[in-house]
Design a protein around this motif. Structure first.
Motif, PDB file in Angstrom:
ATOM      1  N   PRO A 107       0.829  -1.204   0.000  1.00 48.65           N
ATOM      2  CA  PRO A 107       0.000   0.000   0.000  1.00 48.65           C
ATOM      3  C   PRO A 107       0.870   1.264   0.000  1.00 48.65           C
ATOM      4  O   PRO A 107       2.045   1.226   0.365  1.00 48.65           O
ATOM      5  N   GLY A 108       0.278   2.368  -0.389  1.00 44.46           N
ATOM      6  CA  GLY A 108       1.017   3.618  -0.522  1.00 44.46           C
ATOM      7  C   GLY A 108       1.683   4.098   0.754  1.00 44.46           C
ATOM      8  O   GLY A 108       2.729   4.745   0.713  1.00 44.46           O
ATOM      9  N   ASP A 109       1.132   3.761   1.914  1.00 40.91           N
ATOM     10  CA  ASP A 109       1.705   4.225   3.179  1.00 40.91           C
ATOM     11  C   ASP A 109       2.800   3.291   3.725  1.00 40.91           C
ATOM     12  O   ASP A 109       3.336   3.520   4.795  1.00 40.91           O
ATOM     13  N   GLU A 110       3.150   2.241   2.995  1.00 45.46           N
ATOM     14  CA  GLU A 110       4.209   1.311   3.421  1.00 45.46           C
ATOM     15  C   GLU A 110       5.325   1.266   2.379  1.00 45.46           C
ATOM     16  O   GLU A 110       5.752   0.200   1.933  1.00 45.46           O
ATOM     17  N   ALA A 111       5.815   2.443   2.017  1.00 41.95           N
ATOM     18  CA  ALA A 111       6.823   2.562   0.962  1.00 41.95           C
ATOM     19  C   ALA A 111       8.152   1.905   1.349  1.00 41.95           C
ATOM     20  O   ALA A 111       8.859   1.371   0.486  1.00 41.95           O
ATOM     21  N   GLU A 112       8.490   1.911   2.641  1.00 40.82           N
ATOM     22  CA  GLU A 112       9.786   1.362   3.065  1.00 40.82           C
ATOM     23  C   GLU A 112       9.876  -0.138   2.787  1.00 40.82           C
ATOM     24  O   GLU A 112      10.961  -0.657   2.501  1.00 40.82           O
ATOM     25  N   LYS A 113       8.765  -0.844   2.866  1.00 43.89           N
ATOM     26  CA  LYS A 113       8.775  -2.277   2.551  1.00 43.89           C
ATOM     27  C   LYS A 113       9.146  -2.511   1.090  1.00 43.89           C
ATOM     28  O   LYS A 113      10.014  -3.329   0.779  1.00 43.89           O
ATOM     29  N   PHE A 114       8.476  -1.774   0.204  1.00 46.12           N
ATOM     30  CA  PHE A 114       8.775  -1.974  -1.219  1.00 46.12           C
ATOM     31  C   PHE A 114      10.172  -1.481  -1.550  1.00 46.12           C
ATOM     32  O   PHE A 114      10.853  -2.076  -2.393  1.00 46.12           O
ATOM     33  N   PHE A 115      10.631  -0.435  -0.889  1.00 48.51           N
ATOM     34  CA  PHE A 115      11.977   0.068  -1.146  1.00 48.51           C
ATOM     35  C   PHE A 115      13.009  -1.034  -0.905  1.00 48.51           C
ATOM     36  O   PHE A 115      13.893  -1.263  -1.736  1.00 48.51           O
ATOM     37  N   GLY A 116      12.902  -1.730   0.224  1.00 44.34           N
ATOM     38  CA  GLY A 116      13.845  -2.813   0.523  1.00 44.34           C
ATOM     39  C   GLY A 116      13.729  -3.956  -0.458  1.00 44.34           C
ATOM     40  O   GLY A 116      14.739  -4.496  -0.931  1.00 44.34           O
ATOM     41  N   VAL A 117      12.505  -4.350  -0.790  1.00 44.39           N
ATOM     42  CA  VAL A 117      12.286  -5.446  -1.730  1.00 44.39           C
ATOM     43  C   VAL A 117      12.844  -5.080  -3.106  1.00 44.39           C
ATOM     44  O   VAL A 117      13.518  -5.880  -3.761  1.00 44.39           O
ATOM     45  N   HIS A 118      12.589  -3.858  -3.550  1.00 44.04           N
ATOM     46  CA  HIS A 118      13.075  -3.401  -4.850  1.00 44.04           C
ATOM     47  C   HIS A 118      14.601  -3.344  -4.881  1.00 44.04           C
ATOM     48  O   HIS A 118      15.223  -3.731  -5.869  1.00 44.04           O
ATOM     49  N   LYS A 119      15.189  -2.891  -3.790  1.00 46.82           N
ATOM     50  CA  LYS A 119      16.652  -2.776  -3.730  1.00 46.82           C
ATOM     51  C   LYS A 119      17.308  -4.153  -3.797  1.00 46.82           C
ATOM     52  O   LYS A 119      18.350  -4.321  -4.433  1.00 46.82           O
ATOM     53  N   VAL A 120      16.723  -5.142  -3.160  1.00 43.64           N
ATOM     54  CA  VAL A 120      17.328  -6.477  -3.122  1.00 43.64           C
ATOM     55  C   VAL A 120      16.974  -7.294  -4.361  1.00 43.64           C
ATOM     56  O   VAL A 120      17.849  -7.913  -4.974  1.00 43.64           O
ATOM     57  N   PHE A 121      15.706  -7.329  -4.746  1.00 39.70           N
ATOM     58  CA  PHE A 121      15.258  -8.227  -5.808  1.00 39.70           C
ATOM     59  C   PHE A 121      14.964  -7.531  -7.139  1.00 39.70           C
ATOM     60  O   PHE A 121      15.050  -8.159  -8.184  1.00 39.70           O
ATOM     61  N   GLY A 122      14.551  -6.290  -7.091  1.00 42.05           N
ATOM     62  CA  GLY A 122      14.112  -5.606  -8.300  1.00 42.05           C
ATOM     63  C   GLY A 122      12.631  -5.828  -8.519  1.00 42.05           C
ATOM     64  O   GLY A 122      12.092  -6.906  -8.240  1.00 42.05           O
ATOM     65  N   ALA A 123      11.947  -4.816  -9.055  1.00 43.20           N
ATOM     66  CA  ALA A 123      10.492  -4.865  -9.211  1.00 43.20           C
ATOM     67  C   ALA A 123      10.062  -5.962 -10.176  1.00 43.20           C
ATOM     68  O   ALA A 123       9.108  -6.701  -9.907  1.00 43.20           O
ATOM     69  N   SER A 124      10.738  -6.110 -11.296  1.00 41.92           N
ATOM     70  CA  SER A 124      10.312  -7.121 -12.276  1.00 41.92           C
ATOM     71  C   SER A 124      10.473  -8.535 -11.726  1.00 41.92           C
ATOM     72  O   SER A 124       9.628  -9.401 -11.980  1.00 41.92           O
ATOM     73  N   ASN A 125      11.511  -8.794 -10.955  1.00 42.62           N
ATOM     74  CA  ASN A 125      11.688 -10.122 -10.343  1.00 42.62           C
ATOM     75  C   ASN A 125      10.614 -10.395  -9.297  1.00 42.62           C
ATOM     76  O   ASN A 125      10.123 -11.518  -9.181  1.00 42.62           O
ATOM     77  N   VAL A 126      10.249  -9.376  -8.533  1.00 39.49           N
ATOM     78  CA  VAL A 126       9.196  -9.543  -7.533  1.00 39.49           C
ATOM     79  C   VAL A 126       7.876  -9.876  -8.221  1.00 39.49           C
ATOM     80  O   VAL A 126       7.154 -10.777  -7.795  1.00 39.49           O
ATOM     81  N   ILE A 127       7.570  -9.173  -9.300  1.00 39.52           N
ATOM     82  CA  ILE A 127       6.334  -9.444 -10.040  1.00 39.52           C
ATOM     83  C   ILE A 127       6.342 -10.877 -10.572  1.00 39.52           C
ATOM     84  O   ILE A 127       5.354 -11.603 -10.457  1.00 39.52           O
ATOM     85  N   ARG A 128       7.477 -11.322 -11.104  1.00 42.02           N
ATOM     86  CA  ARG A 128       7.578 -12.705 -11.603  1.00 42.02           C
ATOM     87  C   ARG A 128       7.394 -13.725 -10.482  1.00 42.02           C
ATOM     88  O   ARG A 128       6.724 -14.743 -10.664  1.00 42.02           O
ATOM     89  N   MET A 129       8.008 -13.458  -9.333  1.00 36.62           N
ATOM     90  CA  MET A 129       7.868 -14.383  -8.197  1.00 36.62           C
ATOM     91  C   MET A 129       6.419 -14.473  -7.746  1.00 36.62           C
ATOM     92  O   MET A 129       5.918 -15.566  -7.454  1.00 36.62           O
ATOM     93  N   ILE A 130       5.750 -13.341  -7.673  1.00 39.32           N
ATOM     94  CA  ILE A 130       4.352 -13.332  -7.242  1.00 39.32           C
ATOM     95  C   ILE A 130       3.481 -14.071  -8.254  1.00 39.32           C
ATOM     96  O   ILE A 130       2.562 -14.810  -7.880  1.00 39.32           O
ATOM     97  N   GLN A 131       3.759 -13.911  -9.536  1.00 38.69           N
ATOM     98  CA  GLN A 131       2.964 -14.576 -10.574  1.00 38.69           C
ATOM     99  C   GLN A 131       3.140 -16.091 -10.530  1.00 38.69           C
ATOM    100  O   GLN A 131       2.227 -16.834 -10.880  1.00 38.69           O
ATOM    101  N   MET A 132       4.291 -16.563 -10.096  1.00 42.71           N
ATOM    102  CA  MET A 132       4.566 -18.003 -10.063  1.00 42.71           C
ATOM    103  C   MET A 132       3.826 -18.716  -8.933  1.00 42.71           C
ATOM    104  O   MET A 132       3.648 -19.930  -8.978  1.00 42.71           O
ATOM    105  N   VAL A 133       3.403 -17.979  -7.933  1.00 43.73           N
ATOM    106  CA  VAL A 133       2.771 -18.583  -6.751  1.00 43.73           C
ATOM    107  C   VAL A 133       1.265 -18.632  -6.960  1.00 43.73           C
ATOM    108  O   VAL A 133       0.674 -17.723  -7.543  1.00 43.73           O
TER     109      VAL A 133
END
Length: 173
Positions: free
Chosen positions: A36-62
């Motif tokens: 959600p928009g008010d939890e930007a720090e969570k996505f910042f860490g995920v994006h920094k480690v995995f990258g947005a496109s990899n996260v989207i791919r991981m979510i789609q696989m589950v």
């Protein structure tokens, strides 16, 4: 709040992923339910480690029923990787296992001390009970003690019975 109102609110407020990536957040954004928009720090860490496109791919696989748990695991791993880039969450798990082993050793040491102290207590109680029941032919009785009162010398202030002394004098432990 109804789902229609929630959709309108989400349309006006982009999710943390779309806000960070500076793209338009539409109603079928895959990351919006998890970041959600008010939890930007969570996505910042995920994006920094995995990258947005990899996260989207991981979510789609589950599968759909496990996606929320998968995102929680991704967030946890990303946070762990930011704290410890080499070991990540495995380092945390190893550290906790090491602490558990050290605590088990301490517990065993304490148990051994308790057993040793119980044995000492039993020995002391046995000695006290034996002093109480000295037979009349004892060499100690012949020298210093006067019968069952266990008098030392002839001083009445020194008279005591080690078994009943504390209860007669209102001592509590």
């Amino acid at each position: 709040m109804s789902s229609e109102a929630l959709t309108r609110t989400r349309a006006h407020q982009p999710c943390a992923a779309c806000r960070m990536l500076r793209r338009r957040c539409d109603s079928n954004c895959m990351l919006a339910p998890y970041f959600p928009g008010d939890e930007a720090e969570k996505f910042f860490g995920v994006h920094k480690v995995f990258g947005a496109s990899n996260v989207i791919r991981m979510i789609q696989m589950v599968e759909e029923s496990k996606k929320e748990d998968a995102v929680k695991a991704i967030i946890y791993e990303a946070t762990s990787r930011l704290r410890d880039p080499v070991y990540g969450s495995a380092g945390t798990i190893f550290h906790l296992q090491k602490m558990v082993e050290e605590l088990k050793i301490q517990v065993e040491s304490m148990r051994a001390q308790v057993v040793q102290l119980q044995e000492q207590k039993n020995q002391l109680l046995g000695i006290l009970m034996n002093v109480r029941h000295l037979d009349s032919t004892s060499s100690i009785h012949d020298r210093k003690f006067d019968g069952g009162d266990l008098m030392l010398d002839e001083d009445p202030l020194m008279a005591y019975d080690p078994v009943t002394f504390f209860t007669e004098n209102d001592w509590t432990f």
